[in-house]
Design an enzyme around this catalytic site. Sequence first.
Site, PDB file in Angstrom:
ATOM      1  N   LYS A   1      19.827  14.004  -6.021  1.00 16.77           N
ATOM      2  CA  LYS A   1      21.077  14.767  -6.172  1.00 16.77           C
ATOM      3  C   LYS A   1      20.926  15.916  -7.160  1.00 16.77           C
ATOM      4  O   LYS A   1      21.368  17.014  -6.895  1.00 16.77           O
ATOM      5  CB  LYS A   1      22.204  13.879  -6.733  1.00 16.77           C
ATOM      6  CG  LYS A   1      22.853  12.947  -5.776  1.00 16.77           C
ATOM      7  CD  LYS A   1      24.102  12.321  -6.377  1.00 16.77           C
ATOM      8  CE  LYS A   1      23.895  11.613  -7.696  1.00 16.77           C
ATOM      9  NZ  LYS A   1      23.033  10.434  -7.677  1.00 16.77           N
TER      10      LYS A   1
ATOM     11  N   ARG B   1      12.903   9.047 -19.335  1.00 15.05           N
ATOM     12  CA  ARG B   1      14.345   8.739 -19.370  1.00 15.05           C
ATOM     13  C   ARG B   1      14.547   7.268 -19.678  1.00 15.05           C
ATOM     14  O   ARG B   1      14.103   6.412 -18.917  1.00 15.05           O
ATOM     15  CB  ARG B   1      15.000   9.110 -18.028  1.00 15.05           C
ATOM     16  CG  ARG B   1      15.640  10.467 -18.052  1.00 15.05           C
ATOM     17  CD  ARG B   1      16.324  10.776 -16.749  1.00 15.05           C
ATOM     18  NE  ARG B   1      17.467   9.902 -16.484  1.00 15.05           N
ATOM     19  CZ  ARG B   1      18.436  10.215 -15.620  1.00 15.05           C
ATOM     20  NH1 ARG B   1      18.412  11.366 -14.982  1.00 15.05           N
ATOM     21  NH2 ARG B   1      19.430   9.390 -15.402  1.00 15.05           N
TER      22      ARG B   1
ATOM     23  N   ARG C   1      32.472   9.214  -9.862  1.00 16.82           N
ATOM     24  CA  ARG C   1      31.526   8.102  -9.748  1.00 16.82           C
ATOM     25  C   ARG C   1      32.208   6.863  -9.193  1.00 16.82           C
ATOM     26  O   ARG C   1      31.567   5.849  -8.960  1.00 16.82           O
ATOM     27  CB  ARG C   1      31.009   7.840 -11.162  1.00 16.82           C
ATOM     28  CG  ARG C   1      29.697   7.156 -11.289  1.00 16.82           C
ATOM     29  CD  ARG C   1      28.551   8.058 -10.947  1.00 16.82           C
ATOM     30  NE  ARG C   1      27.308   7.620 -11.537  1.00 16.82           N
ATOM     31  CZ  ARG C   1      26.401   8.424 -12.051  1.00 16.82           C
ATOM     32  NH1 ARG C   1      26.579   9.712 -12.041  1.00 16.82           N
ATOM     33  NH2 ARG C   1      25.284   7.944 -12.529  1.00 16.82           N
TER      34      ARG C   1
ATOM     35  N   ARG D   1      10.018   8.646 -12.170  1.00 14.32           N
ATOM     36  CA  ARG D   1      10.738   9.550 -13.070  1.00 14.32           C
ATOM     37  C   ARG D   1      10.746   9.000 -14.495  1.00 14.32           C
ATOM     38  O   ARG D   1      10.644   9.744 -15.461  1.00 14.32           O
ATOM     39  CB  ARG D   1      12.180   9.724 -12.569  1.00 14.32           C
ATOM     40  CG  ARG D   1      12.975  10.703 -13.358  1.00 14.32           C
ATOM     41  CD  ARG D   1      14.199  11.132 -12.598  1.00 14.32           C
ATOM     42  NE  ARG D   1      15.270  10.169 -12.736  1.00 14.32           N
ATOM     43  CZ  ARG D   1      16.455  10.276 -12.111  1.00 14.32           C
ATOM     44  NH1 ARG D   1      16.692  11.270 -11.291  1.00 14.32           N
ATOM     45  NH2 ARG D   1      17.397   9.392 -12.298  1.00 14.32           N
TER      46      ARG D   1
HETATM   47  P1  AMP Z   1      23.144  10.462 -13.881  1.00 15.85           P
HETATM   48  O1  AMP Z   1      22.243  11.451 -14.548  1.00 15.85           O
HETATM   49  O2  AMP Z   1      24.204  11.090 -13.024  1.00 15.85           O
HETATM   50  O3  AMP Z   1      22.400   9.373 -13.164  1.00 15.85           O
HETATM   51  O4  AMP Z   1      23.968   9.738 -15.048  1.00 15.85           O
HETATM   52  C1  AMP Z   1      23.305   9.022 -16.096  1.00 15.85           C
HETATM   53  C2  AMP Z   1      24.286   8.052 -16.741  1.00 15.85           C
HETATM   54  O5  AMP Z   1      25.386   8.789 -17.308  1.00 15.85           O
HETATM   55  C3  AMP Z   1      24.949   7.062 -15.804  1.00 15.85           C
HETATM   56  O6  AMP Z   1      24.147   5.918 -15.569  1.00 15.85           O
HETATM   57  C4  AMP Z   1      26.227   6.722 -16.545  1.00 15.85           C
HETATM   58  O7  AMP Z   1      25.980   5.847 -17.632  1.00 15.85           O
HETATM   59  C5  AMP Z   1      26.599   8.075 -17.134  1.00 15.85           C
HETATM   60  N1  AMP Z   1      27.473   8.843 -16.214  1.00 15.85           N
HETATM   61  C6  AMP Z   1      27.177  10.008 -15.566  1.00 15.85           C
HETATM   62  N2  AMP Z   1      28.210  10.423 -14.820  1.00 15.85           N
HETATM   63  C7  AMP Z   1      29.193   9.512 -15.001  1.00 15.85           C
HETATM   64  C8  AMP Z   1      30.512   9.372 -14.496  1.00 15.85           C
HETATM   65  N3  AMP Z   1      31.017  10.251 -13.628  1.00 15.85           N
HETATM   66  N4  AMP Z   1      31.235   8.294 -14.897  1.00 15.85           N
HETATM   67  C9  AMP Z   1      30.737   7.384 -15.768  1.00 15.85           C
HETATM   68  N5  AMP Z   1      29.504   7.454 -16.279  1.00 15.85           N
HETATM   69  C10 AMP Z   1      28.727   8.500 -15.896  1.00 15.85           C
END
Ligand code: AMP
Length: 181
Positions: free
Chosen positions: A9, A127, A84, A121
């Site tokens: 994404k 990460r 989300r 990754r």
């Molecule tokens: P991502 O990079 O989108 O995979 O997000 C990494 C982490 O950030 C996720 O595992 C959540 O802990 C937090 N996170 C990102 N976007 C959201 C969201 N819309 N709602 C809640 N937590 C989020």
Amino acid sequence: MLGPPGVGKGTQAGLLSRAIGVPHISTGAMLRSAVEAGTDLGKKAQDIMHRGDLVPDELVTAMVIERLSQEDAACGYVLDGYPRNPAQAEALADALGPDCIELALTLDAPEQELVARLSGRAEEEGRRDDSDEVIVKRLQVYKEETAPLIDYYTAAGRVTHIDGLGPVLEVFGRMVEALAT
Ligand code: AMP
């Protein structure tokens, strides 16, 4: 952009935002910056993110609404990682109107491919939320909380599925094709 963790994404949202000239707004990236900068939000989010859970809806929604109100997002945006869950989708629609999400581009890939990509990754980018245990947790949270959004936006006639397998530019080509039709 919708899809499970590891489906690409972020990469595809970045390409799309540059191609159409609107900002790429990634809540994961914004939250990681907040953690790094040690802001109040970052302090609240840190442990939750490292566990692979979702940061509380009201914190993320306030952050997104503030970001979308900035001038560069006036003509559109590519949202990556938000909403989300259906509650976030409703909160955004309540704040900005039902048309604030015009299209839910949904990237698909089999789970074994996602695990392989996420493990790769973790090694490449370091990460902390990509350790084996947390990968399993993030996929589970996706299935329980985020996947229902596909039905939510399908009911609104806004979902387009894209095959997320293959080279980055091939996947991007599929997105461009889908957007053009
Ligand atoms: P991502 O990079 O989108 O995979 O997000 C990494 C982490 O950030 C996720 O595992 C959540 O802990 C937090 N996170 C990102 N976007 C959201 C969201 N819309 N709602 C809640 N937590 C989020």
